[in-house]
Design a protein around this motif. Structure first.
Motif, PDB file in Angstrom:
ATOM      1  N   LEU A 187       0.762  -1.218   0.066  1.00  0.00           N
ATOM      2  CA  LEU A 187      -0.001   0.235  -0.052  1.00  0.00           C
ATOM      3  C   LEU A 187       0.725   1.197  -0.181  1.00  0.00           C
ATOM      4  O   LEU A 187       0.481   2.285  -0.614  1.00  0.00           O
ATOM      5  N   ILE A 188       1.930   1.141   0.717  1.00  0.00           N
ATOM      6  CA  ILE A 188       3.005   2.093   0.906  1.00  0.00           C
ATOM      7  C   ILE A 188       3.444   2.535  -0.661  1.00  0.00           C
ATOM      8  O   ILE A 188       3.642   3.709  -1.136  1.00  0.00           O
ATOM      9  N   ASP A 189       3.837   1.461  -1.268  1.00  0.00           N
ATOM     10  CA  ASP A 189       4.278   1.373  -2.608  1.00  0.00           C
ATOM     11  C   ASP A 189       2.999   1.986  -3.664  1.00  0.00           C
ATOM     12  O   ASP A 189       3.513   2.712  -4.657  1.00  0.00           O
ATOM     13  N   GLU A 190       1.784   1.494  -3.564  1.00  0.00           N
ATOM     14  CA  GLU A 190       0.772   2.098  -4.372  1.00  0.00           C
ATOM     15  C   GLU A 190       0.609   3.701  -4.011  1.00  0.00           C
ATOM     16  O   GLU A 190       0.553   4.444  -4.933  1.00  0.00           O
ATOM     17  N   ARG A 191       0.744   4.072  -2.816  1.00  0.00           N
ATOM     18  CA  ARG A 191       0.698   5.578  -2.484  1.00  0.00           C
ATOM     19  C   ARG A 191       1.750   6.436  -3.028  1.00  0.00           C
ATOM     20  O   ARG A 191       1.615   7.657  -3.652  1.00  0.00           O
ATOM     21  N   GLU A 192       3.005   6.119  -3.202  1.00  0.00           N
ATOM     22  CA  GLU A 192       4.136   6.628  -3.449  1.00  0.00           C
ATOM     23  C   GLU A 192       3.842   6.583  -5.107  1.00  0.00           C
ATOM     24  O   GLU A 192       4.050   7.649  -5.692  1.00  0.00           O
ATOM     25  N   ALA A 193       3.349   5.636  -5.819  1.00  0.00           N
ATOM     26  CA  ALA A 193       3.124   5.682  -7.172  1.00  0.00           C
ATOM     27  C   ALA A 193       2.131   6.702  -7.485  1.00  0.00           C
ATOM     28  O   ALA A 193       2.061   7.279  -8.374  1.00  0.00           O
ATOM     29  N   PRO A 209      -2.234   4.324   4.333  1.00  0.00           N
ATOM     30  CA  PRO A 209      -1.541   4.874   2.811  1.00  0.00           C
ATOM     31  C   PRO A 209      -2.468   4.928   1.766  1.00  0.00           C
ATOM     32  O   PRO A 209      -2.557   5.909   1.036  1.00  0.00           O
ATOM     33  N   ILE A 210      -3.310   4.057   1.869  1.00  0.00           N
ATOM     34  CA  ILE A 210      -4.477   4.112   0.681  1.00  0.00           C
ATOM     35  C   ILE A 210      -5.889   4.366   1.366  1.00  0.00           C
ATOM     36  O   ILE A 210      -6.498   3.270   2.052  1.00  0.00           O
ATOM     37  N   ALA A 211      -6.570   5.547   1.335  1.00  0.00           N
ATOM     38  CA  ALA A 211      -7.821   5.299   1.800  1.00  0.00           C
ATOM     39  C   ALA A 211      -8.859   4.575   1.402  1.00  0.00           C
ATOM     40  O   ALA A 211      -8.819   4.126   0.176  1.00  0.00           O
ATOM     41  N   GLY A 212      -9.599   3.813   2.374  1.00  0.00           N
ATOM     42  CA  GLY A 212     -10.483   2.599   2.026  1.00  0.00           C
ATOM     43  C   GLY A 212      -9.977   1.238   1.848  1.00  0.00           C
ATOM     44  O   GLY A 212     -10.676   0.332   1.588  1.00  0.00           O
ATOM     45  N   LYS A 213      -8.630   1.045   2.048  1.00  0.00           N
ATOM     46  CA  LYS A 213      -7.965  -0.222   2.017  1.00  0.00           C
ATOM     47  C   LYS A 213      -7.556  -0.463   3.287  1.00  0.00           C
ATOM     48  O   LYS A 213      -6.844   0.403   3.889  1.00  0.00           O
ATOM     49  N   LYS A 214      -7.643  -1.702   3.924  1.00  0.00           N
ATOM     50  CA  LYS A 214      -7.309  -2.019   5.181  1.00  0.00           C
ATOM     51  C   LYS A 214      -5.903  -2.021   5.226  1.00  0.00           C
ATOM     52  O   LYS A 214      -5.258  -2.963   4.459  1.00  0.00           O
TER      53      LYS A 214
END
Length: 244
Positions: free
Chosen positions: A150-156, A190-195
């Motif tokens: 999720l951190i990687d997804e937020r960074e992207a 990191p990502i709103a709505g994701k656990k």
């Protein structure tokens, strides 16, 4: 003590470090295990301020204790717990985060053991060594190993919004959340709505190497995880430890 810790900021990620150089009482490792057994009133009487951060969401039960900015991909601890939501408590003294616990189950620990990564064997440590995680950005954390994705997804996502910029996760994501709590802590999603979230907290003296311990019941079941940042001794914030 602070100067001694700063010498260790470049220590190898998985290697043992000298306990004495890290500021730990050799042979004892931590004198602050009682923190998790005291209630808020008892802690206050010892000049320790308590911060109940909220729950860390462990989706796999594989716990990462690390500097999430310098080493977010640090391996998870060898011991796992059941997936679930677990409360994090911070213990603050002398204006610093002195320790951070994550409660896995109720009860007072019967005994403690050093939390290790796969492949680390406490029996191989010399008398003056300890395992701990290196901090190079002044913060520690508890999170699930899956949360790194999720951190990687937020960074992207941030990179896509600023395609020509060099992205810094602290400046571009975390800073505003930490600023809201005087840079002492943030429960970051990191990502709103994701656990999957991250309990981020100031690492006591800042950069250094810090050990993590499991508090276990008499049958060896985990009750609590504790990171000791060496700011206090004997679970008491009324007298600042002497510089090592």
């Amino acid at each position: 003590m602070q100067a001694a810790r700063l010498l260790l900021c470049a220590a190898a990620a998985h290697a043992p470090v000298p306990a004495s150089a890290a500021g730990w009482d050799v042979g004892k490792a931590s004198s602050n295990f009682e923190l998790v057994a005291l209630d808020d009133a008892e802690l206050s009487s010892r000049s320790i301020d308590v911060v109940h951060m909220g729950d860390v969401e462990l989706t796999s039960g594989r716990i990462v204790a690390a500097d999430p900015l310098a080493q977010p991909d640090r391996p998870a601890l060898a011991r796992t717990v059941a997936p679930g939501d677990y409360p994090v408590t911070l213990y603050r003294a002398f204006g610093r985060i002195a320790a951070a616990s994550m409660r896995v189950a109720e009860g007072k620990p019967d005994h403690w053991e050093l939390a290790v990564l796969p492949g680390q064997d406490p029996a191989m440590l010399k008398d003056d060594e300890i395992f701990g995680y290196p901090v190079d950005a002044g913060v520690g954390c508890y999170m699930d190993a899956n949360t790194l994705d999720l951190i990687d997804e937020r960074e992207a996502q941030v990179q896509a919004q600023k395609p020509d910029a060099d992205i810094n996760y602290y400046d571009d994501v975390l800073a505003s959340e930490l600023d809201a709590n005087k840079n002492h802590y943030a429960l970051h999603r990191p990502i709103a709505g994701k656990k999957g979230n991250v309990a981020v907290f100031w690492s006591g003296w800042g950069d250094g190497v810090y050990p993590v311990f499991w508090g276990l019941d008499k049958d060896g079941r985990p009750l609590v995880l504790l990171t000791d940042f060496g700011v206090i001794e004997n679970s008491d914030g009324r007298r600042e430890p002497k510089v090592q």
